[in-house]
Every structure is written in C-alpha cells, then in structure tokens.
Design a protein around this motif. Structure first.
Motif, PDB file in Angstrom:
ATOM      1  N   GLU A  97      42.757  54.742  26.690  1.00  0.00           N
ATOM      2  CA  GLU A  97      42.801  54.256  25.351  1.00  0.00           C
ATOM      3  C   GLU A  97      43.853  55.222  24.677  1.00  0.00           C
ATOM      4  O   GLU A  97      44.546  55.088  23.883  1.00  0.00           O
ATOM      5  CB  GLU A  97      42.048  53.838  24.241  1.00  0.00           C
ATOM      6  N   ASP A  98      43.514  56.583  24.884  1.00  0.00           N
ATOM      7  CA  ASP A  98      44.127  57.647  24.716  1.00  0.00           C
ATOM      8  C   ASP A  98      45.606  57.500  25.337  1.00  0.00           C
ATOM      9  O   ASP A  98      45.596  58.605  24.459  1.00  0.00           O
ATOM     10  CB  ASP A  98      43.137  58.691  25.033  1.00  0.00           C
ATOM     11  N   PRO A 141      50.460  55.893  21.509  1.00  0.00           N
ATOM     12  CA  PRO A 141      48.378  56.036  22.078  1.00  0.00           C
ATOM     13  C   PRO A 141      48.537  54.519  21.659  1.00  0.00           C
ATOM     14  O   PRO A 141      48.405  53.565  20.863  1.00  0.00           O
ATOM     15  CB  PRO A 141      47.640  56.745  21.242  1.00  0.00           C
ATOM     16  N   VAL A 142      48.106  53.465  22.923  1.00  0.00           N
ATOM     17  CA  VAL A 142      47.617  52.346  23.233  1.00  0.00           C
ATOM     18  C   VAL A 142      46.583  52.200  21.671  1.00  0.00           C
ATOM     19  O   VAL A 142      46.568  51.367  21.994  1.00  0.00           O
ATOM     20  CB  VAL A 142      46.931  52.891  24.972  1.00  0.00           C
ATOM     21  N   CYS A 143      45.974  53.448  21.646  1.00  0.00           N
ATOM     22  CA  CYS A 143      44.754  52.728  20.650  1.00  0.00           C
ATOM     23  C   CYS A 143      45.655  52.162  19.489  1.00  0.00           C
ATOM     24  O   CYS A 143      44.642  51.639  18.638  1.00  0.00           O
ATOM     25  CB  CYS A 143      43.419  54.012  20.680  1.00  0.00           C
ATOM     26  N   GLY A 147      46.515  43.521  19.669  1.00  0.00           N
ATOM     27  CA  GLY A 147      46.097  42.696  20.506  1.00  0.00           C
ATOM     28  C   GLY A 147      47.336  42.330  21.906  1.00  0.00           C
ATOM     29  O   GLY A 147      47.448  42.531  22.702  1.00  0.00           O
ATOM     30  N   GLY A 148      48.563  41.686  21.222  1.00  0.00           N
ATOM     31  CA  GLY A 148      49.458  41.572  21.841  1.00  0.00           C
ATOM     32  C   GLY A 148      49.664  42.740  21.928  1.00  0.00           C
ATOM     33  O   GLY A 148      50.726  42.435  22.797  1.00  0.00           O
ATOM     34  N   GLN A 149      50.732  43.461  21.851  1.00  0.00           N
ATOM     35  CA  GLN A 149      51.224  45.203  22.256  1.00  0.00           C
ATOM     36  C   GLN A 149      50.815  45.166  22.844  1.00  0.00           C
ATOM     37  O   GLN A 149      50.489  45.718  24.458  1.00  0.00           O
ATOM     38  CB  GLN A 149      51.833  45.520  21.229  1.00  0.00           C
ATOM     39  N   LYS A 150      49.437  45.835  23.268  1.00  0.00           N
ATOM     40  CA  LYS A 150      48.669  45.662  24.748  1.00  0.00           C
ATOM     41  C   LYS A 150      48.325  45.108  25.865  1.00  0.00           C
ATOM     42  O   LYS A 150      48.660  45.354  26.844  1.00  0.00           O
ATOM     43  CB  LYS A 150      47.153  45.637  24.629  1.00  0.00           C
ATOM     44  N   VAL A 153      52.005  45.719  27.280  1.00  0.00           N
ATOM     45  CA  VAL A 153      51.873  46.618  28.097  1.00  0.00           C
ATOM     46  C   VAL A 153      51.060  46.629  29.509  1.00  0.00           C
ATOM     47  O   VAL A 153      51.477  47.380  30.395  1.00  0.00           O
ATOM     48  CB  VAL A 153      51.403  48.162  26.992  1.00  0.00           C
ATOM     49  N   ALA A 154      50.247  46.299  29.500  1.00  0.00           N
ATOM     50  CA  ALA A 154      49.684  45.408  30.246  1.00  0.00           C
ATOM     51  C   ALA A 154      50.203  44.358  31.496  1.00  0.00           C
ATOM     52  O   ALA A 154      50.448  44.851  32.579  1.00  0.00           O
ATOM     53  CB  ALA A 154      48.243  44.454  30.095  1.00  0.00           C
ATOM     54  N   ILE A 155      51.190  44.066  31.014  1.00  0.00           N
ATOM     55  CA  ILE A 155      52.054  43.340  32.054  1.00  0.00           C
ATOM     56  C   ILE A 155      53.602  44.495  32.581  1.00  0.00           C
ATOM     57  O   ILE A 155      53.930  43.998  33.655  1.00  0.00           O
ATOM     58  CB  ILE A 155      52.773  42.412  31.205  1.00  0.00           C
TER      59      ILE A 155
END
Length: 225
Positions: A97-98, A141-143, A147-150, A153-155
């Motif tokens: 997250e950071d 920062p991911v935090c 949710g959709g943006q995270k 990023v995970a993809i």
C-alpha cells in the motif's frame, strides 16, 4: 498449453481435519484461450489455480505445461517457470500500500533470473501500466487508489514479465458491477493480444464472458462448456 490427467490433491489425510480437495481432475487449456474455472466456495477452484500456477504441488496424477511434467520439478525450476511463463493476479490485490503503482509493478522484475538495468525495469513497468490505462498513476501510492485502480495495477504487475499465461483468482470479487465489467473488458483485450487467461470465479457473468467454463463441484470437474 496445459494438460491435466487424473490429478488429486489432499490435505492432512489420516488426521481429524483431513480432506480431499481435488479428485481425479482432467482438463486441457489451449494456447490463446480465455478460460473460467467456476465453483462455489470450497469447491477446490483456488487450489487448482495454485497448482496450475506452480505455487502448490499435487499429490498424484499428471500436470503437463507445454509438454513438461510439472510434478517432477524441483522448487527452483517451478519458481523459474512462474517467473518466465506466468503472471498471477491475486484476489486481494496483494499490493504494498505504501509503494507507488510503479514500484509495485516493478517488483517481479527484481526477482527475475534475468538481470536488467533499473531503467529497463522502469520502462517495462510503465509499459505494463500503460496496457491497463494506469500509466498516469505510476507515481501515486497504492493506498490513494480506488479498488478498480488497484486491480488494474495488480494486473499490470502480472503482465510486467510478458507472460504467456495470466492466472487471475476472483479478479472482480472486491469490485462493484460497473468496475467488474471494465476489468473483464480489459482482460479480454489482453487475451486478444495473445495472452492465455485462466480466471477463477464464482460469478456467472464473469465466467460467461470467457471462451469456456470449467465447473468444479466438490473437487471434481462436473462440466466443461
């Protein structure tokens, strides 16, 4: 690409809490397919995904990946295959997250057996973020992301090593219906560009957006549509 023959997996057999999770699984996944593995919670679909992505081992049967028998491999070779051929998108994003979006996407490159200069790794990560329409958020920062943006990023992190196959465990499970639709559209676009997709889901709409559905019930393949 993937061929499974009479594969079985159990945990703690002979003990009070022992259970057979996968029972005589047979299936084939071809290059370029977008396949859904569907089932209720506890059906064994996530265990199957972990075996397919070389995170976990099976007890007996056969798993061939590009003709290579996975069960005979040591841990080092399995890790090498994960890094070279596979991308994995976890259900809970599994991002730091950071860290920024860019730093998260670069992480698999730091563990790659192939040594690259920092500039090359950065450019590869930016390319992966661009593929999921997140390049403008690279330094954020991911935090601070939705949710959709995270999930995007995970993809991107799953794609950064340019894998032949992408495994996704409930990629829309934590998202609203509109964002889920956007993520599935993104995955379809990536599939059309040549990435084989295997998506674990309990969501019928997600499964129906794939080329095929493999339904798992109580550890067995009940149906392939």
């Amino acid at each position: 690409m993937i061929e499974i023959k009479n594969l079985n997996k159990a945990y703690n057999l002979g003990e009070e809490n022992g259970c057979e999770v996968l029972k005589g699984i047979n299936l084939t996944i071809h290059d370029g397919e977008m396949t859904a593995i569907m089932g209720a919670s506890g059906a064994g679909k996530s265990t199957l995904l972990h075996i397919l992505s070389c995170i976990d081992r099976y007890d007996n049967g056969e798993y061939l990946l590009d003709g290579e028998l996975i069960g005979r491999m040591g841990d080092a070779r399995m890790a090498e295959i994960r890094n070279e051929k596979m991308g994995i998108v976890m259900q809970d994003f599994a991002l730091i997250e950071d860290f920024t979006a860019l730093e998260n996407v670069m992480m698999p490159l730091d563990f790659s057996a192939k040594k690259r200069r920092k500039k090359e790794k950065r450019n590869m990560a930016l390319e992966a973020l661009e593929a999921v329409s997140m390049k403008e958020y690279a330094g954020k920062p991911v935090c601070k992301l939705s949710g959709g943006q995270k999930q995007r990023v995970a993809i991107a992190r799953g794609l950064v090593n340019r894998p032949e196959i992408l495994f996704a465990d409930e990629p829309t499970g934590a998202l609203d219906s509109v964002t889920s639709g956007e993520i599935m559209k993104l995955l379809r676009t990536l599939n059309e560009k040549g990435t084989t997709m295997v998506i674990v889901t309990h969501d019928r709409l997600v499964a129906e957006s794939c080329d095929r559905i493999i339904k798992i019930v109580d550890g067995r393949v009940q149906d392939i549509a």
